[in-house]
Design a protein around this motif. Structure first.
Motif, PDB file in Angstrom:
ATOM      1  N   ASN A 102      10.066  -8.740  17.715  1.00 24.85           N
ATOM      2  CA  ASN A 102      10.949  -8.213  16.671  1.00 24.85           C
ATOM      3  C   ASN A 102      12.230  -7.642  17.269  1.00 24.85           C
ATOM      4  O   ASN A 102      13.317  -7.794  16.698  1.00 24.85           O
ATOM      5  N   VAL A 103      12.120  -6.974  18.420  1.00 20.84           N
ATOM      6  CA  VAL A 103      13.317  -6.434  19.079  1.00 20.84           C
ATOM      7  C   VAL A 103      14.211  -7.566  19.565  1.00 20.84           C
ATOM      8  O   VAL A 103      15.443  -7.526  19.391  1.00 20.84           O
ATOM      9  N   PHE A 104      13.614  -8.606  20.154  1.00 21.44           N
ATOM     10  CA  PHE A 104      14.417  -9.732  20.632  1.00 21.44           C
ATOM     11  C   PHE A 104      15.126 -10.421  19.477  1.00 21.44           C
ATOM     12  O   PHE A 104      16.262 -10.881  19.624  1.00 21.44           O
ATOM     13  N   ARG A 105      14.464 -10.502  18.315  1.00 23.10           N
ATOM     14  CA  ARG A 105      15.111 -11.099  17.150  1.00 23.10           C
ATOM     15  C   ARG A 105      16.245 -10.204  16.656  1.00 23.10           C
ATOM     16  O   ARG A 105      17.322 -10.695  16.300  1.00 23.10           O
ATOM     17  N   LYS A 106      16.031  -8.917  16.659  1.00 19.43           N
ATOM     18  CA  LYS A 106      17.055  -7.985  16.182  1.00 19.43           C
ATOM     19  C   LYS A 106      18.299  -8.023  17.062  1.00 19.43           C
ATOM     20  O   LYS A 106      19.423  -7.859  16.579  1.00 19.43           O
ATOM     21  N   MET A 107      18.084  -8.274  18.358  1.00 17.93           N
ATOM     22  CA  MET A 107      19.220  -8.365  19.286  1.00 17.93           C
ATOM     23  C   MET A 107      19.836  -9.751  19.294  1.00 17.93           C
ATOM     24  O   MET A 107      20.836  -9.982  19.979  1.00 17.93           O
ATOM     25  N   GLY A 108      19.263 -10.699  18.540  1.00 17.78           N
ATOM     26  CA  GLY A 108      19.829 -12.032  18.450  1.00 17.78           C
ATOM     27  C   GLY A 108      19.456 -12.963  19.582  1.00 17.78           C
ATOM     28  O   GLY A 108      20.080 -14.019  19.753  1.00 17.78           O
ATOM     29  N   PHE A 109      18.412 -12.626  20.346  1.00 14.66           N
ATOM     30  CA  PHE A 109      18.020 -13.450  21.487  1.00 14.66           C
ATOM     31  C   PHE A 109      17.112 -14.611  21.082  1.00 14.66           C
ATOM     32  O   PHE A 109      17.002 -15.587  21.823  1.00 14.66           O
ATOM     33  N   ILE A 110      16.419 -14.493  19.944  1.00 14.97           N
ATOM     34  CA  ILE A 110      15.597 -15.589  19.441  1.00 14.97           C
ATOM     35  C   ILE A 110      15.972 -15.840  17.984  1.00 14.97           C
ATOM     36  O   ILE A 110      16.521 -14.969  17.311  1.00 14.97           O
ATOM     37  N   LEU A 123      16.015  -1.062  29.439  1.00 15.93           N
ATOM     38  CA  LEU A 123      16.330   0.260  28.926  1.00 15.93           C
ATOM     39  C   LEU A 123      17.707   0.290  28.281  1.00 15.93           C
ATOM     40  O   LEU A 123      17.928   0.970  27.277  1.00 15.93           O
ATOM     41  N   PHE A 124      18.648  -0.459  28.837  1.00 18.45           N
ATOM     42  CA  PHE A 124      19.984  -0.541  28.243  1.00 18.45           C
ATOM     43  C   PHE A 124      19.916  -1.148  26.847  1.00 18.45           C
ATOM     44  O   PHE A 124      20.538  -0.662  25.910  1.00 18.45           O
ATOM     45  N   HIS A 125      19.126  -2.224  26.703  1.00 16.49           N
ATOM     46  CA  HIS A 125      18.986  -2.861  25.396  1.00 16.49           C
ATOM     47  C   HIS A 125      18.308  -1.919  24.394  1.00 16.49           C
ATOM     48  O   HIS A 125      18.687  -1.855  23.227  1.00 16.49           O
ATOM     49  N   LEU A 126      17.292  -1.188  24.840  1.00 19.21           N
ATOM     50  CA  LEU A 126      16.618  -0.248  23.952  1.00 19.21           C
ATOM     51  C   LEU A 126      17.574   0.842  23.497  1.00 19.21           C
ATOM     52  O   LEU A 126      17.567   1.267  22.341  1.00 19.21           O
TER      53      LEU A 126
END
Length: 272
Positions: free
Chosen positions: A202-210, A261-264
């Motif tokens: 879900n985090v990867f989707r929110k960041m647009g990576f998937i 940690l930067f992404h979080l």
């Protein structure tokens, strides 16, 4: 309303406050003079348990329906035949705490599977060594490569395949833990259990990576596999404030951890 009670916890004690009525796996509480259900753990102070029945040699002789007439695996169960999951953020100390907890109660510790091990075959051949001969879109991408963002764009966009493989690895790790518990009676402590794995997707989707279809497929796989597993008896989440986590990550000086940690931090800042 009539309650069809399949099991009732009836260990009544003076001055207790609740009676737990268990119906089809659900626990309902009523304010009645009774007690609250408690799952006990018995400390062995780092020593092997002496009360447990000898374990079944499941690695050499798998248990099947024939053996059930001669050997009931439940006779190996004791207070510490439990599944405990240790979860939490990066660098918070899950491995250290899980190992200490397992040793204190004579349980077996199952560490979080490393993503680098997913690319090793049975002959210890590293599939990532083939990347130079493969087109970028089908190359094998580990998390460190993705976090550093130094690979071709087509390769970085395949991170969803890596996340799905990581889920499979965690799934089979949890299955191995359950297999050990059922065959030996020894409880297990699992680092970062399978049940919180979708947080990463879900985090990867929110960041647009998937992509959205990729996340939908991962949710489909999750919903149709997680239902086959026993839920843990206890989940311990090790929480810590963000500045403290950043201090720990800086102390470890692992590049991939710093990037995560930067992404979080970016997500927390975006959420306000």
């Amino acid at each position: 309303m009539a309650l069809i009670i399949t099991r009732a916890v009836s260990a009544l004690q003076p001055h207790a406050r609740q009676l737990l009525l268990v119906q089809a796996g659900r626990v309902q509480a009523s304010v009645l003079p009774s007690t609250t259900q408690v799952a006990h753990l018995t400390s062995t102070h780092g020593e092997p348990s002496k009360s447990r029945h000898p374990p079944w040699p499941y690695k050499k002789r798998p248990y099947n329906s024939f053996y059930q007439y001669f050997d009931n695996t439940r006779k190996r169960f004791d207070d510490n035949t439990k599944v405990i999951v240790i979860d939490g953020n990066l660098a918070v100390g899950k491995s250290w705490f899980g190992e200490k907890l397992a040793k204190e109660f004579d349980m077996k510790f199952f560490p979080d599977p490393r993503d680098s091990n997913m690319f090793l075959t049975g002959e210890n051949f590293d599939l990532r060594s083939l990347n130079e001969q493969l087109p970028p879109r089908i190359r094998f991408t580990d998390l460190e490569t993705f976090y550093q963002q130094k690979a071709p764009k087509e390769q970085l966009e395949s991170i969803g395949r890596t996340l799905l493989t990581m889920y499979y690895s965690s799934f089979f790790e949890y299955v191995d833990a359950l297999e050990h518990l059922l065959n030996t009676g020894q409880g297990v402590v699992v680092e970062r259990g399978i049940f919180s794995h979708m947080v990463f997707q879900n985090v990867f989707r929110k960041m647009g990576f998937i992509t959205a279809p990729a996340l939908k497929y991962m949710n489909f796989v999750y919903d149709n596999t997680i239902c086959e597993l026993w839920r843990p008896h206890l989940v311990i989440y090790l929480d810590a404030p963000f500045p403290f986590l950043r201090k720990l990550v800086n102390k470890r000086n692992v590049v991939s951890d710093l990037t995560v940690l930067f992404h979080l931090f970016a997500i927390l800042k975006a959420d306000g």
